[in-house]
Design a protein around this motif. Structure first.
Motif, mmCIF file in Angstrom:
data_model
loop_
_atom_site.group_PDB
_atom_site.id
_atom_site.type_symbol
_atom_site.label_atom_id
_atom_site.label_comp_id
_atom_site.label_asym_id
_atom_site.label_seq_id
_atom_site.Cartn_x
_atom_site.Cartn_y
_atom_site.Cartn_z
ATOM 1 N N GLU A 43 52.930 61.636 18.889
ATOM 2 C CA GLU A 43 52.151 62.580 19.707
ATOM 3 C C GLU A 43 51.914 62.018 21.138
ATOM 4 O O GLU A 43 51.855 62.684 22.031
ATOM 5 C CB GLU A 43 50.830 62.646 19.018
ATOM 6 C CG GLU A 43 50.655 63.382 17.660
ATOM 7 C CD GLU A 43 50.903 64.680 17.951
ATOM 8 O OE1 GLU A 43 50.382 65.420 18.861
ATOM 9 O OE2 GLU A 43 51.767 65.453 17.416
ATOM 10 N N SER A 44 51.868 60.615 21.249
ATOM 11 C CA SER A 44 51.840 60.221 22.632
ATOM 12 C C SER A 44 52.872 60.620 23.648
ATOM 13 O O SER A 44 52.753 60.892 24.718
ATOM 14 C CB SER A 44 51.644 58.889 22.937
ATOM 15 O OG SER A 44 52.825 58.176 22.411
ATOM 16 N N VAL A 45 54.084 60.935 22.999
ATOM 17 C CA VAL A 45 55.258 61.370 23.862
ATOM 18 C C VAL A 45 55.239 62.843 24.105
ATOM 19 O O VAL A 45 55.599 63.234 25.126
ATOM 20 C CB VAL A 45 56.585 61.067 22.905
ATOM 21 C CG1 VAL A 45 57.816 61.664 23.690
ATOM 22 C CG2 VAL A 45 56.946 59.297 22.809
ATOM 23 N N LYS A 46 54.648 63.642 23.190
ATOM 24 C CA LYS A 46 54.423 65.053 23.079
ATOM 25 C C LYS A 46 53.596 65.241 24.449
ATOM 26 O O LYS A 46 53.878 66.500 24.991
ATOM 27 C CB LYS A 46 53.981 65.645 21.895
ATOM 28 C CG LYS A 46 55.081 65.569 20.860
ATOM 29 C CD LYS A 46 54.415 66.615 19.765
ATOM 30 C CE LYS A 46 55.442 66.830 18.681
ATOM 31 N NZ LYS A 46 54.824 67.572 17.466
ATOM 32 N N GLU A 47 52.475 64.571 24.532
ATOM 33 C CA GLU A 47 51.549 64.784 25.836
ATOM 34 C C GLU A 47 52.419 64.725 27.047
ATOM 35 O O GLU A 47 51.959 65.407 27.787
ATOM 36 C CB GLU A 47 50.491 63.501 25.514
ATOM 37 C CG GLU A 47 49.448 63.734 24.406
ATOM 38 C CD GLU A 47 48.445 62.920 24.686
ATOM 39 O OE1 GLU A 47 48.291 62.166 25.418
ATOM 40 O OE2 GLU A 47 47.544 62.731 23.591
ATOM 41 N N LYS A 48 53.216 63.828 27.239
ATOM 42 C CA LYS A 48 53.781 63.645 28.229
ATOM 43 C C LYS A 48 55.256 64.488 28.607
ATOM 44 O O LYS A 48 55.636 64.328 29.769
ATOM 45 C CB LYS A 48 54.233 61.989 28.743
ATOM 46 C CG LYS A 48 53.132 61.205 28.553
ATOM 47 C CD LYS A 48 53.423 59.705 28.672
ATOM 48 C CE LYS A 48 51.998 58.935 28.620
ATOM 49 N NZ LYS A 48 52.574 57.495 28.392
ATOM 50 N N TYR A 49 55.587 65.064 27.579
ATOM 51 C CA TYR A 49 56.708 65.865 27.711
ATOM 52 C C TYR A 49 56.821 66.919 28.306
ATOM 53 O O TYR A 49 55.918 68.007 28.423
ATOM 54 C CB TYR A 49 57.294 66.156 26.120
ATOM 55 C CG TYR A 49 58.471 66.967 26.044
ATOM 56 C CD1 TYR A 49 59.888 66.382 26.269
ATOM 57 C CD2 TYR A 49 58.503 68.216 26.051
ATOM 58 C CE1 TYR A 49 61.116 66.876 26.383
ATOM 59 C CE2 TYR A 49 59.777 69.140 25.836
ATOM 60 C CZ TYR A 49 60.899 68.254 26.068
ATOM 61 O OH TYR A 49 62.209 69.175 25.939
ATOM 62 N N ALA A 50 57.649 67.422 29.306
ATOM 63 C CA ALA A 50 57.639 68.626 30.168
ATOM 64 C C ALA A 50 58.820 69.243 29.656
ATOM 65 O O ALA A 50 59.873 68.900 29.845
ATOM 66 C CB ALA A 50 57.603 68.148 31.479
ATOM 67 N N GLY A 51 58.814 70.295 29.030
ATOM 68 C CA GLY A 51 60.094 71.134 28.499
ATOM 69 C C GLY A 51 60.685 72.001 29.910
ATOM 70 O O GLY A 51 60.264 71.831 30.789
ATOM 71 N N GLN A 52 61.744 72.648 29.600
ATOM 72 C CA GLN A 52 62.700 73.177 30.776
ATOM 73 C C GLN A 52 61.729 74.237 31.300
ATOM 74 O O GLN A 52 61.951 74.226 32.339
ATOM 75 C CB GLN A 52 63.927 73.851 30.080
ATOM 76 C CG GLN A 52 64.843 72.599 29.544
ATOM 77 C CD GLN A 52 65.386 71.740 30.246
ATOM 78 O OE1 GLN A 52 64.990 71.575 31.231
ATOM 79 N NE2 GLN A 52 66.672 71.185 29.960
ATOM 80 N N ASP A 53 60.946 75.063 30.667
ATOM 81 C CA ASP A 53 60.315 75.955 31.322
ATOM 82 C C ASP A 53 59.215 75.506 32.416
ATOM 83 O O ASP A 53 59.064 75.992 33.437
ATOM 84 C CB ASP A 53 59.492 76.806 30.333
ATOM 85 C CG ASP A 53 60.531 77.731 29.390
ATOM 86 O OD1 ASP A 53 61.788 78.241 29.921
ATOM 87 O OD2 ASP A 53 60.278 77.939 28.256
ATOM 88 N N VAL A 54 58.652 74.309 31.948
ATOM 89 C CA VAL A 54 57.736 73.768 32.576
ATOM 90 C C VAL A 54 58.118 72.897 33.784
ATOM 91 O O VAL A 54 57.863 73.221 35.158
ATOM 92 C CB VAL A 54 56.696 72.443 32.071
ATOM 93 C CG1 VAL A 54 56.046 71.968 32.911
ATOM 94 C CG2 VAL A 54 56.014 73.258 30.731
#
Length: 141
Positions: free
Chosen positions: A3-14
């Motif tokens: 969950e802590s990684v998901k918060e900081k993850y920026a996908g290709q669209d972002v």
């Protein structure tokens, strides 16, 4: 994914929305565009730049957007010419990733008194379509 990684993850669209849209707009306003990806090995530079077939990265999204917009805006008074260079700097060596001869020689960075820094001998290829771009990039990543 934690969950802590998901918060900081920026996908290709972002990434495209934050960076790519401005690069594309500036290109259509007449500015050269350059993307500089820097970081340690394994940090995600290649994935962010190229992506995958399911999640295209910044470069495929930029190329697609560039040719789509050029096709929409081209008319009798306005035409577009797209030139591409693609290089890698690794261990202080500059390598041309589009070198048609496939040589792995290191290129020199120079400075022109009027135009500023440039890479001596770097390929600059005219590209007419997105499909041509895909042909050049296959095998590079």
């Amino acid at each position: 994914m934690d969950e802590s990684v998901k918060e900081k993850y920026a996908g290709q669209d972002v990434v495209f929305k934050c960076l790519g849209e401005n690069i594309l707009q500036n290109a259509f306003e007449g500015y050269n565009a350059c993307i500089f990806a820097y970081g340690q090995t394994g940090s995600g530079k290649s994935y962010t730049m190229m992506g995958t077939a399911d999640q295209p990265g910044l470069i495929p999204k930029l190329c697609s957007g560039l040719f789509e917009r050029a096709q929409k805006e081209e008319n009798e008074e306005q035409s577009f010419k797209v030139e591409v260079s693609y290089m890698e700097i690794y261990n202080e060596k500059v390598r041309d990733l589009l070198d048609p001869k496939g040589s792995r020689q290191s290129l020199k960075v120079r400075e022109h008194s009027v135009y500023g820094p440039y890479v001596d001998g770097l390929s600059k290829l005219a590209v007419a379509s997105y499909k041509v771009r895909i042909h050049f990039m296959k095998g590079l990543c």
